[in-house]
Design a protein around this motif. Structure first.
Motif, PDB file in Angstrom:
ATOM      1  N   MET A  47      12.874   5.044   6.489  1.00 54.56           N
ATOM      2  CA  MET A  47      11.418   5.095   6.541  1.00 54.56           C
ATOM      3  C   MET A  47      10.994   6.560   6.653  1.00 54.56           C
ATOM      4  O   MET A  47      11.497   7.293   7.479  1.00 54.56           O
ATOM      5  N   LEU A  48      10.059   6.941   5.820  1.00 56.65           N
ATOM      6  CA  LEU A  48       9.464   8.269   5.847  1.00 56.65           C
ATOM      7  C   LEU A  48       8.187   8.183   6.673  1.00 56.65           C
ATOM      8  O   LEU A  48       7.388   7.265   6.487  1.00 56.65           O
ATOM      9  N   VAL A  49       7.971   9.135   7.600  1.00 55.24           N
ATOM     10  CA  VAL A  49       6.767   9.141   8.427  1.00 55.24           C
ATOM     11  C   VAL A  49       5.981  10.412   8.121  1.00 55.24           C
ATOM     12  O   VAL A  49       6.513  11.515   8.196  1.00 55.24           O
ATOM     13  N   LEU A  50       4.693  10.235   7.766  1.00 58.22           N
ATOM     14  CA  LEU A  50       3.813  11.349   7.443  1.00 58.22           C
ATOM     15  C   LEU A  50       2.545  11.277   8.282  1.00 58.22           C
ATOM     16  O   LEU A  50       2.037  10.190   8.544  1.00 58.22           O
ATOM     17  N   SER A  51       2.033  12.445   8.684  1.00 57.54           N
ATOM     18  CA  SER A  51       0.756  12.514   9.402  1.00 57.54           C
ATOM     19  C   SER A  51      -0.338  12.871   8.418  1.00 57.54           C
ATOM     20  O   SER A  51      -0.157  13.716   7.553  1.00 57.54           O
ATOM     21  N   ARG A  52      -1.481  12.227   8.568  1.00 60.52           N
ATOM     22  CA  ARG A  52      -2.644  12.501   7.726  1.00 60.52           C
ATOM     23  C   ARG A  52      -3.892  12.522   8.590  1.00 60.52           C
ATOM     24  O   ARG A  52      -3.991  11.798   9.570  1.00 60.52           O
ATOM     25  N   LYS A  53      -4.865  13.353   8.199  1.00 64.24           N
ATOM     26  CA  LYS A  53      -6.167  13.409   8.865  1.00 64.24           C
ATOM     27  C   LYS A  53      -7.197  12.698   7.989  1.00 64.24           C
ATOM     28  O   LYS A  53      -6.920  12.368   6.835  1.00 64.24           O
ATOM     29  N   THR A  54      -8.381  12.510   8.516  1.00 65.79           N
ATOM     30  CA  THR A  54      -9.462  11.895   7.757  1.00 65.79           C
ATOM     31  C   THR A  54      -9.712  12.691   6.479  1.00 65.79           C
ATOM     32  O   THR A  54      -9.796  13.909   6.507  1.00 65.79           O
ATOM     33  N   GLY A  55      -9.785  11.981   5.365  1.00 62.76           N
ATOM     34  CA  GLY A  55     -10.042  12.604   4.073  1.00 62.76           C
ATOM     35  C   GLY A  55      -8.801  13.079   3.345  1.00 62.76           C
ATOM     36  O   GLY A  55      -8.870  13.394   2.164  1.00 62.76           O
ATOM     37  N   GLU A  56      -7.662  13.124   4.020  1.00 57.11           N
ATOM     38  CA  GLU A  56      -6.433  13.558   3.369  1.00 57.11           C
ATOM     39  C   GLU A  56      -5.772  12.379   2.661  1.00 57.11           C
ATOM     40  O   GLU A  56      -5.921  11.230   3.073  1.00 57.11           O
ATOM     41  N   SER A  57      -5.022  12.698   1.612  1.00 58.42           N
ATOM     42  CA  SER A  57      -4.400  11.660   0.787  1.00 58.42           C
ATOM     43  C   SER A  57      -2.922  11.935   0.605  1.00 58.42           C
ATOM     44  O   SER A  57      -2.437  13.024   0.881  1.00 58.42           O
ATOM     45  N   LEU A  58      -2.252  10.912   0.111  1.00 54.48           N
ATOM     46  CA  LEU A  58      -0.886  11.083  -0.356  1.00 54.48           C
ATOM     47  C   LEU A  58      -0.709  10.239  -1.595  1.00 54.48           C
ATOM     48  O   LEU A  58      -1.386   9.230  -1.782  1.00 54.48           O
ATOM     49  N   LEU A  59       0.174  10.693  -2.447  1.00 54.00           N
ATOM     50  CA  LEU A  59       0.441  10.025  -3.710  1.00 54.00           C
ATOM     51  C   LEU A  59       1.842   9.439  -3.644  1.00 54.00           C
ATOM     52  O   LEU A  59       2.801  10.155  -3.363  1.00 54.00           O
ATOM     53  N   ILE A  60       1.939   8.137  -3.846  1.00 51.44           N
ATOM     54  CA  ILE A  60       3.226   7.444  -3.874  1.00 51.44           C
ATOM     55  C   ILE A  60       3.334   6.792  -5.244  1.00 51.44           C
ATOM     56  O   ILE A  60       2.613   5.843  -5.538  1.00 51.44           O
ATOM     57  N   ILE A 120       6.819  -1.184  -1.991  1.00 50.54           N
ATOM     58  CA  ILE A 120       6.305  -0.114  -1.131  1.00 50.54           C
ATOM     59  C   ILE A 120       5.442  -0.710  -0.017  1.00 50.54           C
ATOM     60  O   ILE A 120       4.482  -1.419  -0.293  1.00 50.54           O
ATOM     61  N   GLU A 121       5.803  -0.382   1.229  1.00 52.93           N
ATOM     62  CA  GLU A 121       5.035  -0.819   2.401  1.00 52.93           C
ATOM     63  C   GLU A 121       4.621   0.386   3.226  1.00 52.93           C
ATOM     64  O   GLU A 121       5.374   1.352   3.337  1.00 52.93           O
ATOM     65  N   ILE A 122       3.434   0.297   3.825  1.00 60.62           N
ATOM     66  CA  ILE A 122       2.946   1.337   4.717  1.00 60.62           C
ATOM     67  C   ILE A 122       2.603   0.700   6.047  1.00 60.62           C
ATOM     68  O   ILE A 122       1.891  -0.305   6.094  1.00 60.62           O
ATOM     69  N   VAL A 123       3.101   1.284   7.136  1.00 57.14           N
ATOM     70  CA  VAL A 123       2.831   0.785   8.478  1.00 57.14           C
ATOM     71  C   VAL A 123       2.168   1.903   9.286  1.00 57.14           C
ATOM     72  O   VAL A 123       2.511   3.082   9.128  1.00 57.14           O
ATOM     73  N   VAL A 124       1.202   1.543  10.131  1.00 54.82           N
ATOM     74  CA  VAL A 124       0.555   2.507  11.014  1.00 54.82           C
ATOM     75  C   VAL A 124       1.448   2.679  12.244  1.00 54.82           C
ATOM     76  O   VAL A 124       1.609   1.764  13.039  1.00 54.82           O
ATOM     77  N   LEU A 128       1.759   7.554   9.389  1.00 56.55           N
ATOM     78  CA  LEU A 128       2.052   6.420   8.533  1.00 56.55           C
ATOM     79  C   LEU A 128       3.542   6.388   8.230  1.00 56.55           C
ATOM     80  O   LEU A 128       4.119   7.396   7.819  1.00 56.55           O
ATOM     81  N   GLY A 129       4.152   5.232   8.420  1.00 53.89           N
ATOM     82  CA  GLY A 129       5.545   5.024   8.050  1.00 53.89           C
ATOM     83  C   GLY A 129       5.587   4.367   6.683  1.00 53.89           C
ATOM     84  O   GLY A 129       4.928   3.355   6.448  1.00 53.89           O
ATOM     85  N   ILE A 130       6.364   4.956   5.776  1.00 53.57           N
ATOM     86  CA  ILE A 130       6.408   4.472   4.399  1.00 53.57           C
ATOM     87  C   ILE A 130       7.822   4.019   4.063  1.00 53.57           C
ATOM     88  O   ILE A 130       8.774   4.783   4.221  1.00 53.57           O
ATOM     89  N   THR A 131       7.932   2.782   3.619  1.00 54.30           N
ATOM     90  CA  THR A 131       9.204   2.239   3.161  1.00 54.30           C
ATOM     91  C   THR A 131       9.109   2.061   1.656  1.00 54.30           C
ATOM     92  O   THR A 131       8.214   1.359   1.163  1.00 54.30           O
ATOM     93  N   ALA A 132      10.020   2.734   0.937  1.00 52.08           N
ATOM     94  CA  ALA A 132      10.004   2.681  -0.527  1.00 52.08           C
ATOM     95  C   ALA A 132      11.432   2.816  -1.038  1.00 52.08           C
ATOM     96  O   ALA A 132      12.296   3.361  -0.348  1.00 52.08           O
ATOM     97  N   PRO A 133      11.687   2.326  -2.244  1.00 52.58           N
ATOM     98  CA  PRO A 133      13.037   2.424  -2.808  1.00 52.58           C
ATOM     99  C   PRO A 133      13.405   3.877  -3.117  1.00 52.58           C
ATOM    100  O   PRO A 133      12.516   4.723  -3.291  1.00 52.58           O
ATOM    101  N   PRO A 134      14.692   4.184  -3.189  1.00 49.85           N
ATOM    102  CA  PRO A 134      15.127   5.531  -3.559  1.00 49.85           C
ATOM    103  C   PRO A 134      14.559   5.914  -4.918  1.00 49.85           C
ATOM    104  O   PRO A 134      14.392   5.093  -5.810  1.00 49.85           O
ATOM    105  N   GLY A 135      14.212   7.189  -5.060  1.00 49.36           N
ATOM    106  CA  GLY A 135      13.663   7.671  -6.328  1.00 49.36           C
ATOM    107  C   GLY A 135      12.150   7.601  -6.407  1.00 49.36           C
ATOM    108  O   GLY A 135      11.570   8.003  -7.408  1.00 49.36           O
TER     109      GLY A 135
END
Length: 85
Positions: free
Chosen positions: A1-14, A58-62, A72-79
């Motif tokens: 699981m990859l964990v990323l921090s984000r603030k209001t208005g910030e995005s991530l591309l998966i 792809i799943e995202i957990v708070v 946010l914890g992100i579970t995604a396949p390799p690649g």
């Protein structure tokens, strides 16, 4: 699981999905998920430990909600491609 921090208005591309933090209030956060093509943005309000499925793989957990940040914890396949916006 990859964990990323984000603030209001910030995005991530998966892969082809963009996840944007709409707002953070006390113990809940709004995530806006949008994709390519005809997909309309979907707004989700999540509490701690709640999960959303962006796609079948792809799943995202708070993981944690702070004053102005959400982890946010992100579970995604390799690649899977990730990018912070």
């Amino acid at each position: 699981m990859l964990v990323l921090s984000r603030k209001t208005g910030e995005s991530l591309l998966i892969d082809d999905f963009q996840i944007t933090v709409g707002w953070i209030r006390f113990n809940k956060v709004q995530l806006v998920v949008s994709g390519v093509g005809e997909m309309l943005p979907v707004q989700n309000i999540l509490y701690m430990n709640e999960t959303i499925k962006v796609s079948p793989d792809i799943e995202i957990v708070v993981v944690q909600i702070r004053d102005e940040k959400v982890r946010l914890g992100i579970t995604a396949p390799p690649g899977t491609d990730f990018a912070r916006l």
